[in-house]
Scaffold this active site. Structure first.
Site, PDB file in Angstrom:
ATOM      1  N   GLY A   1      27.563 108.696   3.386  1.00  0.00           N
ATOM      2  CA  GLY A   1      28.712 109.015   2.542  1.00  0.00           C
ATOM      3  C   GLY A   1      28.585 110.473   2.127  1.00  0.00           C
ATOM      4  O   GLY A   1      27.505 110.910   1.712  1.00  0.00           O
TER       5      GLY A   1
ATOM      6  N   LYS B   1      35.646 108.732   8.611  1.00  0.00           N
ATOM      7  CA  LYS B   1      35.041 107.752   9.519  1.00  0.00           C
ATOM      8  C   LYS B   1      35.965 107.397  10.679  1.00  0.00           C
ATOM      9  O   LYS B   1      37.165 107.213  10.488  1.00  0.00           O
ATOM     10  CB  LYS B   1      34.699 106.503   8.694  1.00  0.00           C
ATOM     11  CG  LYS B   1      34.048 105.363   9.441  1.00  0.00           C
ATOM     12  CD  LYS B   1      32.832 105.754  10.241  1.00  0.00           C
ATOM     13  CE  LYS B   1      31.783 106.488   9.456  1.00  0.00           C
ATOM     14  NZ  LYS B   1      30.760 107.136  10.336  1.00  0.00           N
TER      15      LYS B   1
ATOM     16  N   ASP C   1      35.229 113.277   4.769  1.00  0.00           N
ATOM     17  CA  ASP C   1      33.974 114.002   4.991  1.00  0.00           C
ATOM     18  C   ASP C   1      34.180 115.501   4.996  1.00  0.00           C
ATOM     19  O   ASP C   1      33.264 116.272   4.692  1.00  0.00           O
ATOM     20  CB  ASP C   1      33.325 113.555   6.300  1.00  0.00           C
ATOM     21  CG  ASP C   1      32.732 112.177   6.113  1.00  0.00           C
ATOM     22  OD1 ASP C   1      33.480 111.195   6.254  1.00  0.00           O
ATOM     23  OD2 ASP C   1      31.535 112.096   5.767  1.00  0.00           O
TER      24      ASP C   1
HETATM   25  O1  MRU Z   1      28.895 107.897   8.455  1.00  0.00           O
HETATM   26  P1  MRU Z   1      29.102 107.721   6.990  1.00  0.00           P
HETATM   27  O2  MRU Z   1      28.906 106.311   6.525  1.00  0.00           O
HETATM   28  O3  MRU Z   1      28.301 108.709   6.186  1.00  0.00           O
HETATM   29  O4  MRU Z   1      30.624 108.065   6.774  1.00  0.00           O
HETATM   30  C1  MRU Z   1      31.161 107.991   5.491  1.00  0.00           C
HETATM   31  C2  MRU Z   1      32.609 108.208   5.439  1.00  0.00           C
HETATM   32  O5  MRU Z   1      33.260 108.466   6.415  1.00  0.00           O
HETATM   33  C3  MRU Z   1      33.230 108.179   4.066  1.00  0.00           C
HETATM   34  O6  MRU Z   1      34.535 107.713   4.133  1.00  0.00           O
HETATM   35  C4  MRU Z   1      33.226 109.600   3.491  1.00  0.00           C
HETATM   36  O7  MRU Z   1      31.959 110.178   3.582  1.00  0.00           O
HETATM   37  C5  MRU Z   1      33.685 109.630   2.093  1.00  0.00           C
HETATM   38  S1  MRU Z   1      32.517 108.904   1.001  1.00  0.00           S
HETATM   39  C6  MRU Z   1      33.076 109.063  -0.580  1.00  0.00           C
END
Ligand code: MRU
Length: 347
Positions: A46, A249, A238
């Site tokens: 995240g 994601k 992200d």
């Molecule tokens: O691969 P991850 O689990 O780190 O991806 C996370 C996401 O895509 C979240 O939607 C994003 O980081 C926002 S978290 C508040």
């Protein structure tokens, strides 16, 4: 509220998100290299959460450094920040947090400095980043909850909750704030293959908070929208480019296209530390490619014939034209994002 990350004298304690929901374990990572490993392997994941973990990793690295003088410490500091920055390429919060630690180090590290004083200031800064993230998420929640209906069903993707941040969450923070405000909301969590952040993490954290949640597999969303069973979609981010294109994601883009087709609002919730004004549009956001085993195996069991290659991009980019509004910790931006995001950022 679940403690995603905690600074302790022994090191950084983090809930192991690879093992949830089956096992709730809080290992302590005792040096910056192990923290880098935890970010890479998604013990912690995240965008805001990996920023906090990296900031704590920098502080821990300096605190435990064996450097004999400032020149050695500077060299080691570069090694620490480079190691942490090389873990995951897409979430800009990671680089934002490391840059903030670098700025402070530069400001306070003179040849006459005492290493213990520098380490204390860096620990203080990492804890400030953590505390500010929770406060920012609460503001995102307050701004965003006004956009949600008084009752209905909200679809979310991946996990943009307490587990993905220092606490409270971004997309899930908006849902939490709406419910705290008396709105009657049901949540659909898309399971989010291949790492299953929706099925494992979003479902776990909402269920623990007594928020009504049901999991659907990713390929059910379109049919549910067509039947009128979804009133809004809300996701995290992200990295957001200057023009409002959103990296999040993998699978987010498909949901945004479906939402537009069905005239369902599509909201993105993220702190301004996720905004990357140096990137004009989504085409230059680096997309992380992860281990094929995440796709070929589920829970350690092979589901793709041995020898068949797979793709595993961890993120996709949703063009700004699919985004109804971007909810930040300084207010809500609507199109044209190129102007309105910049205005919020300088506010
Ligand atoms: O691969 P991850 O689990 O780190 O991806 C996370 C996401 O895509 C979240 O939607 C994003 O980081 C926002 S978290 C508040």
């Amino acid at each position: 509220m679940v403690k995603t990350i905690e600074w302790t004298d022994e090191g950084v304690r983090m809930i192991d998100q690879r093992k949830l929901p089956m096992v709730e374990e809080y290992p302590v990572f005792k040096n910056y290299r192990d923290i880098a490993g935890a970010i890479r392997s998604m013990v912690v994941r995240g965008a805001p959460a990996i920023g906090v973990a990296a900031a704590m990793g920098v502080a821990l690295g300096v605190r435990d450094s064996k450097a004999g003088n400032m020149s050695e410490l500077r060299e080691e500091f570069n090694e620490i920040t480079e190691t942490l920055a090389s873990t995951r390429p897409t979430a800009v919060n990671l680089f934002w947090a490391i840059e903030r630690m670098k700025r402070l180090f530069k400001e306070i590290a003179s040849d006459a400095s005492d290493k213990r004083v520098i380490a204390d200031r860096l620990i203080h800064e990492a804890l400030a980043i953590q505390a500010e993230d929770i406060e920012g998420n609460k503001r995102i929640g307050r701004f965003g909850q006004e956009l949600l209906p008084n009752s209905g069903t909200i679809l979310t993707h991946c996990n943009a909750g307490a587990l993905a941040t220092a606490g409270y969450g971004t997309a899930l923070g908006v849902i939490r704030a709406a419910i705290e405000n008396g709105k009657q909301l049901h949540v659909l969590a898309g399971e989010t293959r291949p790492f299953l952040q929706g099925a494992r993490l979003t479902a776990w954290e909402l269920w623990k908070d007594d928020i009504d949640v049901r999991v659907i597999s990713d390929n059910m969303a379109g049919s549910f929208m067509r039947q009128g069973l979804i009133d809004a979609v809300i996701v995290g981010a992200d990295r957001i480019a200057a023009n409002g294109d959103v990296a999040n994601k993998i699978g987010t883009y498909s949901l945004a296209v479906l939402a537009k087709q069905h005239e369902i609002p599509f909201y993105v919730a993220a702190p301004l530390s996720t905004l990357d004004l140096r990137i004009p549009d989504g085409s230059s956001i680096p997309i992380e490619q992860r281990d094929p085993a995440e796709v070929t195996h589920i829970g350690g069991v092979r589901v793709v014939p041995d020898g068949v290659p797979v793709f595993n991009p961890a993120f996709d980019v949703t063009p700004n034209s699919f985004v109804t509004a971007i909810i930040t910790d300084r207010g809500v931006a609507v199109p044209p994002y190129i102007e309105n995001l910049r205005r919020l950022n300088h506010f």
